[in-house]
Design a protein around this motif. Structure first.
Motif, PDB file in Angstrom:
ATOM      1  N   GLY A   1      -7.498  10.029  11.383  1.00 51.64           N
ATOM      2  CA  GLY A   1      -6.559   9.106  12.016  1.00 51.64           C
ATOM      3  C   GLY A   1      -5.193   9.162  11.355  1.00 51.64           C
ATOM      4  O   GLY A   1      -4.153   9.195  12.024  1.00 51.64           O
ATOM      5  N   GLY A   2      -5.192   9.208  10.007  1.00 55.00           N
ATOM      6  CA  GLY A   2      -3.926   9.330   9.294  1.00 55.00           C
ATOM      7  C   GLY A   2      -3.225  10.641   9.600  1.00 55.00           C
ATOM      8  O   GLY A   2      -1.994  10.689   9.720  1.00 55.00           O
ATOM      9  N   GLY A   3      -3.999  11.712   9.744  1.00 58.06           N
ATOM     10  CA  GLY A   3      -3.413  13.007  10.105  1.00 58.06           C
ATOM     11  C   GLY A   3      -2.768  12.983  11.473  1.00 58.06           C
ATOM     12  O   GLY A   3      -1.693  13.570  11.682  1.00 58.06           O
ATOM     13  N   MET A   4      -3.409  12.295  12.423  1.00 59.05           N
ATOM     14  CA  MET A   4      -2.832  12.176  13.764  1.00 59.05           C
ATOM     15  C   MET A   4      -1.509  11.423  13.718  1.00 59.05           C
ATOM     16  O   MET A   4      -0.536  11.801  14.386  1.00 59.05           O
ATOM     17  N   LEU A   5      -1.443  10.360  12.930  1.00 55.97           N
ATOM     18  CA  LEU A   5      -0.191   9.604  12.815  1.00 55.97           C
ATOM     19  C   LEU A   5       0.899  10.453  12.172  1.00 55.97           C
ATOM     20  O   LEU A   5       2.078  10.359  12.549  1.00 55.97           O
ATOM     21  N   GLY A   6       0.505  11.296  11.214  1.00 55.89           N
ATOM     22  CA  GLY A   6       1.479  12.195  10.604  1.00 55.89           C
ATOM     23  C   GLY A   6       2.040  13.183  11.604  1.00 55.89           C
ATOM     24  O   GLY A   6       3.255  13.449  11.631  1.00 55.89           O
ATOM     25  N   LEU A   7       1.164  13.710  12.467  1.00 57.38           N
ATOM     26  CA  LEU A   7       1.613  14.624  13.519  1.00 57.38           C
ATOM     27  C   LEU A   7       2.515  13.905  14.515  1.00 57.38           C
ATOM     28  O   LEU A   7       3.467  14.499  15.041  1.00 57.38           O
ATOM     29  N   LEU A   8       2.235  12.627  14.765  1.00 58.96           N
ATOM     30  CA  LEU A   8       3.082  11.848  15.671  1.00 58.96           C
ATOM     31  C   LEU A   8       4.502  11.737  15.120  1.00 58.96           C
ATOM     32  O   LEU A   8       5.476  11.909  15.853  1.00 58.96           O
ATOM     33  N   VAL A   9       4.615  11.451  13.822  1.00 60.21           N
ATOM     34  CA  VAL A   9       5.940  11.356  13.194  1.00 60.21           C
ATOM     35  C   VAL A   9       6.691  12.675  13.341  1.00 60.21           C
ATOM     36  O   VAL A   9       7.887  12.697  13.687  1.00 60.21           O
ATOM     37  N   LEU A  10       6.003  13.788  13.105  1.00 70.26           N
ATOM     38  CA  LEU A  10       6.632  15.096  13.262  1.00 70.26           C
ATOM     39  C   LEU A  10       7.075  15.326  14.706  1.00 70.26           C
ATOM     40  O   LEU A  10       8.154  15.873  14.956  1.00 70.26           O
ATOM     41  N   PHE A  11       6.256  14.888  15.649  1.00 70.88           N
ATOM     42  CA  PHE A  11       6.593  15.051  17.069  1.00 70.88           C
ATOM     43  C   PHE A  11       7.848  14.257  17.434  1.00 70.88           C
ATOM     44  O   PHE A  11       8.738  14.758  18.135  1.00 70.88           O
TER      45      PHE A  11
ATOM     46  N   ASP B   1      17.912  20.270  25.029  1.00 68.99           N
ATOM     47  CA  ASP B   1      17.489  19.781  26.355  1.00 68.99           C
ATOM     48  C   ASP B   1      18.431  18.661  26.772  1.00 68.99           C
ATOM     49  O   ASP B   1      19.054  18.023  25.950  1.00 68.99           O
ATOM     50  N   ALA B   2      18.457  18.423  28.052  1.00 67.72           N
ATOM     51  CA  ALA B   2      19.148  17.220  28.518  1.00 67.72           C
ATOM     52  C   ALA B   2      18.275  16.031  28.199  1.00 67.72           C
ATOM     53  O   ALA B   2      17.068  16.062  28.383  1.00 67.72           O
ATOM     54  N   ALA B   3      18.905  14.965  27.687  1.00 65.57           N
ATOM     55  CA  ALA B   3      18.137  13.774  27.320  1.00 65.57           C
ATOM     56  C   ALA B   3      18.213  12.709  28.411  1.00 65.57           C
ATOM     57  O   ALA B   3      17.888  11.551  28.167  1.00 65.57           O
ATOM     58  N   ASP B   4      18.644  13.110  29.598  1.00 63.13           N
ATOM     59  CA  ASP B   4      18.839  12.139  30.672  1.00 63.13           C
ATOM     60  C   ASP B   4      17.578  11.363  30.998  1.00 63.13           C
ATOM     61  O   ASP B   4      17.634  10.157  31.295  1.00 63.13           O
TER      62      ASP B   4
ATOM     63  N   TYR C   1      10.863  15.914  15.815  1.00 59.79           N
ATOM     64  CA  TYR C   1      11.182  17.153  16.529  1.00 59.79           C
ATOM     65  C   TYR C   1      11.853  16.848  17.869  1.00 59.79           C
ATOM     66  O   TYR C   1      12.840  17.503  18.243  1.00 59.79           O
ATOM     67  N   SER C   2      11.346  15.855  18.578  1.00 60.83           N
ATOM     68  CA  SER C   2      11.924  15.493  19.878  1.00 60.83           C
ATOM     69  C   SER C   2      13.361  15.032  19.712  1.00 60.83           C
ATOM     70  O   SER C   2      14.247  15.396  20.507  1.00 60.83           O
ATOM     71  N   TYR C   3      13.603  14.231  18.667  1.00 58.97           N
ATOM     72  CA  TYR C   3      14.964  13.753  18.438  1.00 58.97           C
ATOM     73  C   TYR C   3      15.891  14.915  18.088  1.00 58.97           C
ATOM     74  O   TYR C   3      17.000  15.025  18.621  1.00 58.97           O
ATOM     75  N   TRP C   4      15.454  15.798  17.191  1.00 60.07           N
ATOM     76  CA  TRP C   4      16.281  16.947  16.809  1.00 60.07           C
ATOM     77  C   TRP C   4      16.577  17.831  18.011  1.00 60.07           C
ATOM     78  O   TRP C   4      17.710  18.244  18.227  1.00 60.07           O
ATOM     79  N   ARG C   5      15.552  18.090  18.814  1.00 61.34           N
ATOM     80  CA  ARG C   5      15.690  18.988  19.962  1.00 61.34           C
ATOM     81  C   ARG C   5      16.708  18.457  20.964  1.00 61.34           C
ATOM     82  O   ARG C   5      17.569  19.184  21.448  1.00 61.34           O
ATOM     83  N   GLU C   6      16.633  17.166  21.233  1.00 56.62           N
ATOM     84  CA  GLU C   6      17.484  16.616  22.284  1.00 56.62           C
ATOM     85  C   GLU C   6      18.859  16.217  21.766  1.00 56.62           C
ATOM     86  O   GLU C   6      19.844  16.354  22.480  1.00 56.62           O
TER      87      GLU C   6
ATOM     88  N   ILE D   1      21.777   1.052  17.368  1.00 60.19           N
ATOM     89  CA  ILE D   1      20.888   2.216  17.295  1.00 60.19           C
ATOM     90  C   ILE D   1      21.102   3.097  18.521  1.00 60.19           C
ATOM     91  O   ILE D   1      21.276   2.608  19.643  1.00 60.19           O
ATOM     92  N   SER D   2      21.072   4.404  18.321  1.00 58.90           N
ATOM     93  CA  SER D   2      21.295   5.365  19.396  1.00 58.90           C
ATOM     94  C   SER D   2      20.302   5.159  20.537  1.00 58.90           C
ATOM     95  O   SER D   2      19.112   4.956  20.302  1.00 58.90           O
ATOM     96  N   PRO D   3      20.785   5.211  21.797  1.00 59.35           N
ATOM     97  CA  PRO D   3      19.870   5.080  22.940  1.00 59.35           C
ATOM     98  C   PRO D   3      18.748   6.108  22.922  1.00 59.35           C
ATOM     99  O   PRO D   3      17.629   5.821  23.354  1.00 59.35           O
ATOM    100  N   LEU D   4      19.032   7.320  22.425  1.00 60.93           N
ATOM    101  CA  LEU D   4      17.992   8.342  22.366  1.00 60.93           C
ATOM    102  C   LEU D   4      16.902   7.951  21.371  1.00 60.93           C
ATOM    103  O   LEU D   4      15.708   8.123  21.633  1.00 60.93           O
ATOM    104  N   VAL D   5      17.308   7.406  20.222  1.00 61.06           N
ATOM    105  CA  VAL D   5      16.328   6.928  19.242  1.00 61.06           C
ATOM    106  C   VAL D   5      15.515   5.785  19.828  1.00 61.06           C
ATOM    107  O   VAL D   5      14.291   5.706  19.654  1.00 61.06           O
ATOM    108  N   VAL D   6      16.193   4.887  20.544  1.00 61.52           N
ATOM    109  CA  VAL D   6      15.497   3.765  21.185  1.00 61.52           C
ATOM    110  C   VAL D   6      14.452   4.276  22.172  1.00 61.52           C
ATOM    111  O   VAL D   6      13.317   3.788  22.223  1.00 61.52           O
ATOM    112  N   ALA D   7      14.820   5.292  22.950  1.00 63.04           N
ATOM    113  CA  ALA D   7      13.895   5.837  23.945  1.00 63.04           C
ATOM    114  C   ALA D   7      12.676   6.461  23.292  1.00 63.04           C
ATOM    115  O   ALA D   7      11.544   6.274  23.750  1.00 63.04           O
TER     116      ALA D   7
END
Length: 329
Positions: free
Chosen positions: A130-140, A153-156, A143-148, A35-41
């Motif tokens: 609570g379910g809505g918050m978890l859904g937003l977490l998945v999107l976050f 951004d640098a993923a260092d 998005y973080s994975y796509w962005r980096e 698994i990609s180190p970025l995904v692991v992080a």
């Protein structure tokens, strides 16, 4: 009281130790699976270091002490900024090398905080929220994975977080699986001991359960983040410190509170509604100009942050309503 204190101390010790062992084993397993180190992080490390808060919150909510659950989330977010950032800046000034990335992520953190406050004002967070918050977490996370991964951004900083937990990557499968199992047991046992001890101490001291959640429990569950931040500061990795704090605060609201509310609707204590959620919002907003003005947080700011945390903790035990009432009079 003595037994309860020993339970509390044992829980505070077991939680970060169990979390560290669990994350180390999970990181090693993920790397063995390619698994990609970025995904692991973004997943294993992020969820693993937040696991103590999750287990404590769910355990407290199921035990009928929602004050400890909510206090843990709010208190952890306040501790992450004032205590962890303050302690790290005291060791070494924290420079903001990526101001645009920091501003974006901190605005997401402030947005999540605002969402929490809006949900809390009704007095209870139901399952659907609570379910809505978890859904937003998945999107976050997506998005973080796509962005980096897209090089925006640098993923260092994220990759440096993974390096902190790579001690088991060359060990055998048995050791890796054993570490994961041992870590899970440690986190579960630590959470039970911490909650049980906190409930008894609150009763013996005659203070509301949310006060113990906001202080002792929040401090205990924030120790993994504190350890990562201190290590990163000593290694001269300020982006790891900042990313760890901002990411943890987002996870505490969207993942920890979301998962807890999904298991059982969470009632919001009156004191938290009157004072503590606003204190959390204030320090979350305060962090932004401090980091962006001069793009660094020096030792002077670190001392001020630590003093503010000490004052906040003292205010809890003296009684928020009593102290604020005396000041206004």
């Amino acid at each position: 009281m003595i037994v309860a204190s020993l339970f509390l101390i044992a829980g505070i010790v077991l939680l970060p130790v169990g979390s560290n062992i669990l994350v180390s084993g999970a990181v090693a397993l993920s790397e063995r699976l390619g698994i990609s180190p970025l995904v692991v992080a973004l997943t294993v490390v992020a969820f693993g270091t937040s696991l103590p808060e999750l287990v404590v919150c769910v355990d407290a909510a199921l035990d009928g002490v929602p004050g400890i659950a909510i206090g843990n989330v709010v208190g952890s977010n306040i501790a992450n900024i004032l205590l962890i950032m303050g302690a790290a800046a005291l060791l070494a000034p924290i420079a903001c090398h990526q101001p645009r990335a920091f501003l974006r992520d901190s605005l997401i953190m402030i947005g999540a905080t605002g969402l929490f406050i809006a949900a809390a004002l009704s007095g209870v967070i139901p399952r659907w929220q609570g379910g809505g918050m978890l859904g937003l977490l998945v999107l976050f996370v997506l998005y973080s994975y796509w962005r980096e991964s897209a090089g925006k951004d640098a993923a260092d900083a994220h990759l440096a977080e993974v390096e902190e937990f790579e001690g088991l990557k060359n060990r055998s499968w048995i050791v890796i699986i054993g570490a994961i199992a041992l870590g899970l047991v440690g986190v579960a046992a630590g959470a039970n001991l911490l909650v049980d001890g906190a409930v008894v101490i609150a009763s013996e001291l005659g203070v509301p359960e949310e006060v113990i959640g906001l202080t002792m429990v929040a401090l205990g569950t924030s120790l993994p983040e504190l350890a990562v931040a201190v290590t990163a500061a000593m290694k001269g990795q300020p982006d790891v410190v900042v990313g760890n704090v901002v990411g943890s605060n987002i996870f505490n609201i969207l993942a920890i509170l979301g998962a807890t509310a999904l298991v059982i609707p969470v009632e919001i204590p009156a004191q938290v509604l009157r004072f503590d959620i606003w204190a959390m919002a204030a320090v979350s907003i305060l962090m932004v100009p401090v980091m962006l003005s001069g793009r660094r947080m020096g030792r002077a700011e670190g001392i001020l942050f630590l003093a503010a945390y000490a004052g906040y903790t003292a205010l809890q035990f003296f009684g928020v309503d009593r102290v604020l009432g005396a000041v206004s009079a």
